[in-house]
Design an enzyme around this catalytic site. Structure first.
Site, PDB file in Angstrom:
ATOM      1  N   ASP A  43      15.920  12.007  -5.614  1.00  0.00           N
ATOM      2  CA  ASP A  43      14.722  11.995  -4.762  1.00  0.00           C
ATOM      3  C   ASP A  43      14.669  13.252  -3.897  1.00  0.00           C
ATOM      4  O   ASP A  43      14.273  13.201  -2.741  1.00  0.00           O
ATOM      5  CB  ASP A  43      14.726  10.736  -3.888  1.00  0.00           C
ATOM      6  CG  ASP A  43      13.380  10.485  -3.222  1.00  0.00           C
ATOM      7  OD1 ASP A  43      12.362  10.984  -3.728  1.00  0.00           O
ATOM      8  OD2 ASP A  43      13.356   9.798  -2.182  1.00  0.00           O
TER       9      ASP A  43
ATOM     10  N   CYS B  90      -0.526   3.506   1.907  1.00  0.00           N
ATOM     11  CA  CYS B  90       0.733   2.779   1.727  1.00  0.00           C
ATOM     12  C   CYS B  90       1.528   2.764   3.035  1.00  0.00           C
ATOM     13  O   CYS B  90       1.698   3.791   3.695  1.00  0.00           O
ATOM     14  CB  CYS B  90       1.553   3.445   0.620  1.00  0.00           C
ATOM     15  SG  CYS B  90       3.155   2.687   0.341  1.00  0.00           S
TER      16      CYS B  90
ATOM     17  N   CYS C 276      -0.660  -6.436  -1.357  1.00  0.00           N
ATOM     18  CA  CYS C 276      -0.543  -5.201  -0.567  1.00  0.00           C
ATOM     19  C   CYS C 276      -1.377  -5.288   0.718  1.00  0.00           C
ATOM     20  O   CYS C 276      -2.598  -5.450   0.670  1.00  0.00           O
ATOM     21  CB  CYS C 276      -0.993  -3.995  -1.385  1.00  0.00           C
ATOM     22  SG  CYS C 276      -0.842  -2.429  -0.474  1.00  0.00           S
TER      23      CYS C 276
ATOM     24  N   CYS D 113       7.149  -9.916  -6.308  1.00  0.00           N
ATOM     25  CA  CYS D 113       7.290  -9.687  -7.752  1.00  0.00           C
ATOM     26  C   CYS D 113       8.209 -10.741  -8.375  1.00  0.00           C
ATOM     27  O   CYS D 113       9.358 -10.902  -7.949  1.00  0.00           O
ATOM     28  CB  CYS D 113       7.854  -8.298  -8.008  1.00  0.00           C
ATOM     29  SG  CYS D 113       8.146  -7.961  -9.773  1.00  0.00           S
TER      30      CYS D 113
END
Length: 369
Positions: free
Chosen positions: A146, A226, A210, A260
């Protein structure tokens, strides 16, 4: 370094075994052709969905061309490392939700409660490279975690580690999405692994949950909305219209992962590095807001949170306190006083940004009068 073709398959299996010994849950091997990703990446950038993350655009299409980023690259060894704390119980998702439902609690993304994953993965990937060198001699490689224009999810997907979920994170049938990714770019022509198929089906739970509707549709994320972007990447003021939607999330957001179905299979880390530090799984907004800059730096040394700095830490907490104040002022007015007291301690803070967010937060209590 040239390795005979008949030894490359054996070397690949050995690398995967070494990876497991080093704490990685899985190792995959991918080729360098990401040309199918270029159009989508360019469209995302053209739409401005990367927000203030200028680094996403500054390298052009190198992000989708690993062999241009590191000339000579033939393969990418991809790695995933589970990050759920070792003491996370089977009901960890229920516990997260119960904690978050209490408005005065501070919610920190699970991945950020322990040691900085950049350091952990980079060190372990370097150890993996050292083992390969010890086996075959010098070879070309570069480690990424990352930390460069690398399309981590696309490469991990290509290497068979998982598939891209509709929230754009990588999913794995045996581990959900609660893991980090890292890469070892190499000039070794190792045999590649086959991709796996997607298993999201008709599920849209991540899109529906979300809080800021940042997931515009399957595989389409507007980072500007976000909560992870707003609380970590954004350097300036958080847009006023989005502040009420952030709730008590002060660093990152796990909503799309908690809902999820695949995360019922999330695995605990084999390392203690990601165990919770500083009580960040049970802290209140007010107690974290009381940390002065030296305490912030001392407590969060070695934490990924430290990189946002004390000013943005206070900004995020002020928003959380304002949202909590609005909620308790309406339903439990007796609980408002400690929140107001906490906010007032920063009302004359030297930072314009902190003062502005504190003023907004205090106003949330007055809106209920």
């Amino acid at each position: 370094m040239t390795v005979p073709d008949n030894n490359l398959a054996t070397l690949a299996l050995t690398i995967k075994a070494w990876g497991r010994e080093l704490g990685f849950a899985e190792i995959g091997i991918a080729g360098v052709d990401l040309s199918q990703e270029e159009a989508g990446l360019q469209a995302w950038l053209d739409a401005g969905h990367h927000g203030d993350m200028d680094y996403m655009a500054s390298h052009g299409m190198k992000r989708a061309r690993p062999d241009e980023l590191v000339p000579g690259t033939l393969r990418i060894i991809t790695a995933r490392m589970n990050y759920l704390p070792q003491d996370a119980g089977d009901e960890w998702r229920d516990r997260e939700e119960r904690h978050a439902r209490q408005a005065a609690n501070a919610t920190v993304s699970v991945y950020a409660r322990g040691r900085d994953y950049h350091k952990v993965l980079r060190s372990r990937l370097q150890q993996l490279a050292d083992r390969i060198r010890g086996e075959i001699g010098d070879f070309g490689y570069r480690v990424f975690t990352d930390s460069a224009p690398v399309m981590e999810v696309a490469l991990a997907e290509k290497s068979g580690i998982g598939w891209r979920g509709k929230h754009t994170l990588l999913l794995n049938r045996d581990a959900g999405s609660m893991f980090f990714l890292g890469e070892l770019f190499t000039d070794l022509p190792l045999p590649v692994d086959a991709p796996v198929t997607s298993h999201c089906g008709q599920c849209s739970a991540c899109i529906d949950i979300c809080p800021t509707q940042a997931i515009l549709g399957p595989y389409r994320l507007d980072a500007r909305r976000c909560i992870s972007y707003l609380t970590i990447e954004l350097k300036g003021s958080i847009p006023v219209e989005l502040r009420p939607l952030i709730g008590n999330r002060i660093y990152g957001c796990d909503e799309c992962q908690l809902v999820c179905p695949w995360n019922k299979f999330a695995q605990r880390s084999s390392l203690p590095d990601f165990d919770v530090r500083n009580g960040l799984d049970a802290a209140t907004l007010a107690e974290l807001f009381a940390w002065e800059e030296d305490e912030f730096n001392r407590r969060l040394e070695g934490s990924p949170i430290r990189r946002i700095g004390h000013e943005r830490w206070l900004r995020n907490l002020a928003v959380g306190l304002g949202n909590a104040l609005r909620e308790v002022s309406a339903d439990h007015p007796g609980q408002a006083a400690p929140l107001i007291t906490a906010l007032q301690t920063r009302a004359t803070h030297p930072s314009d940004m902190v003062r502005e967010h504190v003023a907004w937060a205090l106003e949330q209590g007055r809106l209920q009068l």
